[in-house]
Design an enzyme around this catalytic site. Structure first.
Site, mmCIF file in Angstrom:
data_model
loop_
_atom_site.group_PDB
_atom_site.id
_atom_site.type_symbol
_atom_site.label_atom_id
_atom_site.label_comp_id
_atom_site.label_asym_id
_atom_site.label_seq_id
_atom_site.Cartn_x
_atom_site.Cartn_y
_atom_site.Cartn_z
ATOM 1 N N HIS A 327 0.816 -1.219 0.000
ATOM 2 C CA HIS A 327 0.000 0.000 0.000
ATOM 3 C C HIS A 327 0.848 1.268 0.000
ATOM 4 O O HIS A 327 0.359 2.352 -0.321
ATOM 5 C CB HIS A 327 -0.897 -0.017 1.246
ATOM 6 N N LYS A 406 -26.866 0.561 -6.925
ATOM 7 C CA LYS A 406 -26.836 2.024 -7.046
ATOM 8 C C LYS A 406 -27.914 2.574 -7.955
ATOM 9 O O LYS A 406 -28.315 3.728 -7.830
ATOM 10 C CB LYS A 406 -25.464 2.497 -7.499
ATOM 11 N N LEU A 414 -30.256 9.777 -4.071
ATOM 12 C CA LEU A 414 -29.421 9.536 -2.899
ATOM 13 C C LEU A 414 -28.068 8.994 -3.357
ATOM 14 O O LEU A 414 -28.018 8.107 -4.208
ATOM 15 C CB LEU A 414 -30.077 8.530 -1.954
ATOM 16 N N HIS A 415 -26.993 9.510 -2.771
ATOM 17 C CA HIS A 415 -25.669 9.058 -3.169
ATOM 18 C C HIS A 415 -25.461 7.618 -2.701
ATOM 19 O O HIS A 415 -25.617 7.321 -1.506
ATOM 20 C CB HIS A 415 -24.597 9.962 -2.558
ATOM 21 N N PRO A 416 -25.104 6.698 -3.607
ATOM 22 C CA PRO A 416 -24.969 5.280 -3.223
ATOM 23 C C PRO A 416 -23.953 5.041 -2.116
ATOM 24 O O PRO A 416 -24.175 4.225 -1.223
ATOM 25 C CB PRO A 416 -24.527 4.600 -4.528
ATOM 26 N N ASP A 417 -22.815 5.756 -2.158
ATOM 27 C CA ASP A 417 -21.793 5.556 -1.138
ATOM 28 C C ASP A 417 -22.288 6.019 0.228
ATOM 29 O O ASP A 417 -22.086 5.339 1.241
ATOM 30 C CB ASP A 417 -20.518 6.307 -1.510
ATOM 31 N N TYR A 439 -13.547 5.490 9.841
ATOM 32 C CA TYR A 439 -12.713 6.106 8.805
ATOM 33 C C TYR A 439 -13.288 5.744 7.440
ATOM 34 O O TYR A 439 -13.578 4.581 7.166
ATOM 35 C CB TYR A 439 -11.279 5.575 8.901
ATOM 36 N N THR A 441 -12.269 6.608 3.270
ATOM 37 C CA THR A 441 -11.271 7.229 2.406
ATOM 38 C C THR A 441 -11.896 8.323 1.550
ATOM 39 O O THR A 441 -12.904 8.100 0.881
ATOM 40 C CB THR A 441 -10.643 6.174 1.483
ATOM 41 N N THR A 452 -4.876 10.757 -0.082
ATOM 42 C CA THR A 452 -6.147 10.589 0.625
ATOM 43 C C THR A 452 -6.272 11.559 1.795
ATOM 44 O O THR A 452 -5.302 12.133 2.269
ATOM 45 C CB THR A 452 -6.287 9.156 1.185
#
Length: 627
Positions: A327, A406, A414-417, A439, A441, A452
């Site tokens: 990462h 979605k 509505l925002h899917p996330d 948390y 991202t 990020t």
């Protein structure tokens, strides 16, 4: 002339890097205000008042001075955070990184032209290698499209770190070696490392200046496979990369002292395009359940993964594939991009090679034989044992939620996330009876070398909605109103974080400034509410949207009593991975749970319970005066 003009005006992958804006330093007043909002869900009235006083004292005292120092730093750097973040988040970390830092995920090809099939490993492997090499060639030629939001270009620097990149362990701090060059910059390594049964091989991906074709790649893979299955296994030096970082650094130095040729072999692996892993095991996977394959790409045989490589492409005996990536050099969106590219090429070609079957005359793969002694063999044995012990502490669950995706949430504006994030908050609240510090991202790629920012979804608006959902006396209208308020707050915060107005990285910068100045750690960072709300990497819920494609991925939770929740959202389904105890929950949400948690796909019944609230959304939106 027309052709030359068309070529000269064609966008190049990295052409906007020099014109991207610098990463801004947020307002101290705004950052502290947002910080106070973020701790409120976890504080009693008395605790909150105490923290308010600490924040006020910080703002009017040392905090203001540190902020000025940070502004001075930002004047001399286009990204004031970049070096700090790389060191603090990755290179200074001493815990074993292959399990605790790396991310992993399966390839989606099994959903269409490549269902699991024993005996297909080598043939499919030659094709998937060829598509990966084409992606590498497009990057070298700067022909990969620039990522944009509307007409605004995003930073593409992380894509330079995908190939020919490797982390090298240090006693106190690791380093990153990057050998990739575009064609305009000069020569770049073009060999691939292959790990099989504890042995390491390399071969060139080019012949006479052209990429090897799938039949040629198949010849190389077959040679390695047959050699490894006809002869004893190797020592499995790769397993050392799973060790605690200082122990691995010391073992590496010992390995080099043992025989200088070992250094040559290590550098060949470091500079290779990527590592291709030939697994003996098969990986079970279906479109409805990714659990087992996610477990094996994250926690599989450590002798055939080089944990420090930016990209390990893993093949299983039943023709299923996945990846495991360090990462430190880049974030998951890089791997999502190449995985989607390869998946689309396999769909276009129906998973077959229809070109020439001719195999040119080329050298056979070369084996890198490490000189080892009893100490190294003992270190390898210990590394394997500790890796498998730590891996046993993970529970990974990755069911597919197929009731809707979605498409339906977007129909309701509505925002899917945000929908998934609020469902997650409600799930945790119902399971544990309290808010969960979380948390998510947020990307900052609008800025030069941006990566990020932390977005904290556990807001007071989300908590009030969870409380209303648990209150039998709350009306449907009240629940809807509080849900929409939570949606609006979440969306606003995500937008601010992505535009350089988050506060977590700012607070980190102030803390690191104090350390560099030799000052005591300010009280703000020792206040119990700082860590209880997730500060210092103490988030019980570690979450990230992998995207809106078929691509899925997973990372372990941040804390040992925590959950990792990584998900992709498609038109007709949500896929989560959950990990606990370190549990990883997934659906095609993937959840991982750490010690003490339970990952049983608990988020998706909650998704269904939220659904009735959105049905009348358009009717009540205007009444609630919400966007």
């Amino acid at each position: 002339m027309e052709n030359q003009l068309a070529k000269s005006t064609e966008e190049r992958t990295f052409q906007y890097q020099d014109s991207l804006p610098s990463l801004p330093v947020p307002s101290l007043e705004e950052s502290l205000k947002k910080y106070l909002e973020s701790v409120e869900p976890f504080a009693s009235e008395e605790e909150y008042k105490k923290t308010e006083e600490i924040v006020k004292k910080f703002k009017n005292g040392i905090g203001g001075k540190l902020h000025q120092k940070l502004l001075e730093r930002a004047k001399g750097k286009r990204n004031w955070l970049e070096d700090w973040w790389l060191n603090v988040a990755y290179l200074d970390v001493r815990m074993p990184s292959q399990l605790n830092v790396n991310f992993a995920g399966p390839s989606a090809h099994f959903e269409h032209y490549w269902p699991p099939k024993e005996g297909a490993q080598l043939e499919r492997g030659s094709i998937i290698l060829w598509h990966n090499l084409n992606y590498w060639q497009l990057l070298r030629q700067e022909k990969m499209p620039v990522h944009k939001v509307g007409s605004t270009p995003l930073d593409m620097n992380q894509f330079r770190m995908l190939f020919s990149t490797c982390k090298v362990p240090g006693v106190t701090r690791d380093s990153i070696m990057n050998y990739f060059r575009t064609e305009g910059e000069g020569r770049s390594p073009s060999h691939i490392s292959v790990l099989c049964r504890g042995r390491v091989f390399v071969f060139e991906a080019l012949c006479e200046g052209c990429l090897l074709t799938p039949p040629e790649l198949l010849r190389q893979l077959t040679y390695i496979y047959e050699k490894c299955h006809q002869e004893p296994p190797g020592p499995g030096v790769a397993a050392l990369t799973t060790e605690e970082r200082t122990r691995w650094a010391n073992a590496r130095e010992y390995l080099i002292r043992l025989d200088p040729e070992n250094l040559t072999s290590l550098e060949r692996i470091q500079s290779s395009l990527f590592v291709y892993s030939l697994e003996d095991s098969s990986a079970h996977v279906t479109p409805e359940d990714y659990s087992q394959i996610l477990a094996v790409v994250l926690t599989g045989d450590p002798a055939v993964r080089w944990g420090d490589k930016s990209y390990n492409l893993i093949s299983f005996s039943n023709g299923v594939f996945g990846c495991n990536c360090d990462h430190a050099p880049f974030d998951a969106m890089v791997m999502v991009n190449i995985a989607h590219y390869v998946d689309e090429r396999i769909i276009e070609t129906e998973g077959r090679w229809t070109g020439s079957e001719k195999v040119r005359d080329m050298p056979l793969p070369e084996e890198l034989v490490f000189a080892v002694d009893e100490k190294i063999l003992s270190d390898i044995k210990q590394a394997k044992a500790q890796f498998l012990q730590e891996a046993s502490d993970l529970q990974i669950v990755a069911p597919a939620f197929t009731s809707f995706g979605k498409k339906l949430t977007k129909q309701q504006s509505l925002h899917p996330d945000t929908f998934i994030q609020l469902a997650l908050q409600l799930a945790y609240y119902r399971l544990h009876g309290r808010p969960g510090c979380c948390y998510e991202t947020a990307m900052t790629r609008y800025f030069y070398h941006g990566r990020t920012e932390t977005m904290r979804p556990c807001t007071m608006e989300a908590v009030r909605w969870c409380q209303a959902m648990q209150d039998p006396s709350a009306s449907l209208f009240e629940r809807q109103q509080k849900m929409l308020q939570a949606f609006a707050k979440h969306n606003k915060m995500m937008k601010e974080c992505s535009s350089g107005k988050g506060f977590d990285r700012h607070l980190l910068g102030l803390l690191l400034t104090a350390k560099e100045e030799g000052l005591p750690v300010p009280e703000l960072f020792t206040d119990p509410l700082f860590s209880r709300s997730g500060g210092g990497g103490n988030f019980v819920l570690s979450t990230s949207l992998v995207g809106y494609l078929r691509i899925q991925g997973v990372v372990v939770p941040m804390v040992r009593n925590g959950y990792g929740f990584f998900y992709h959202i498609r038109d007709d389904r949500c896929c989560q991975q959950q990990q606990c105890s370190r549990t990883i929950l997934g659906s095609h949400v993937s959840v991982a749970v750490s010690a003490g948690g339970c990952a049983s796909g608990w988020c998706f019944p909650i998704v269904l319970s939220v659904f009735p609230l959105i049905c009348k959304y358009k009717h009540i939106r205007e009444h609630c005066q919400l966007p």
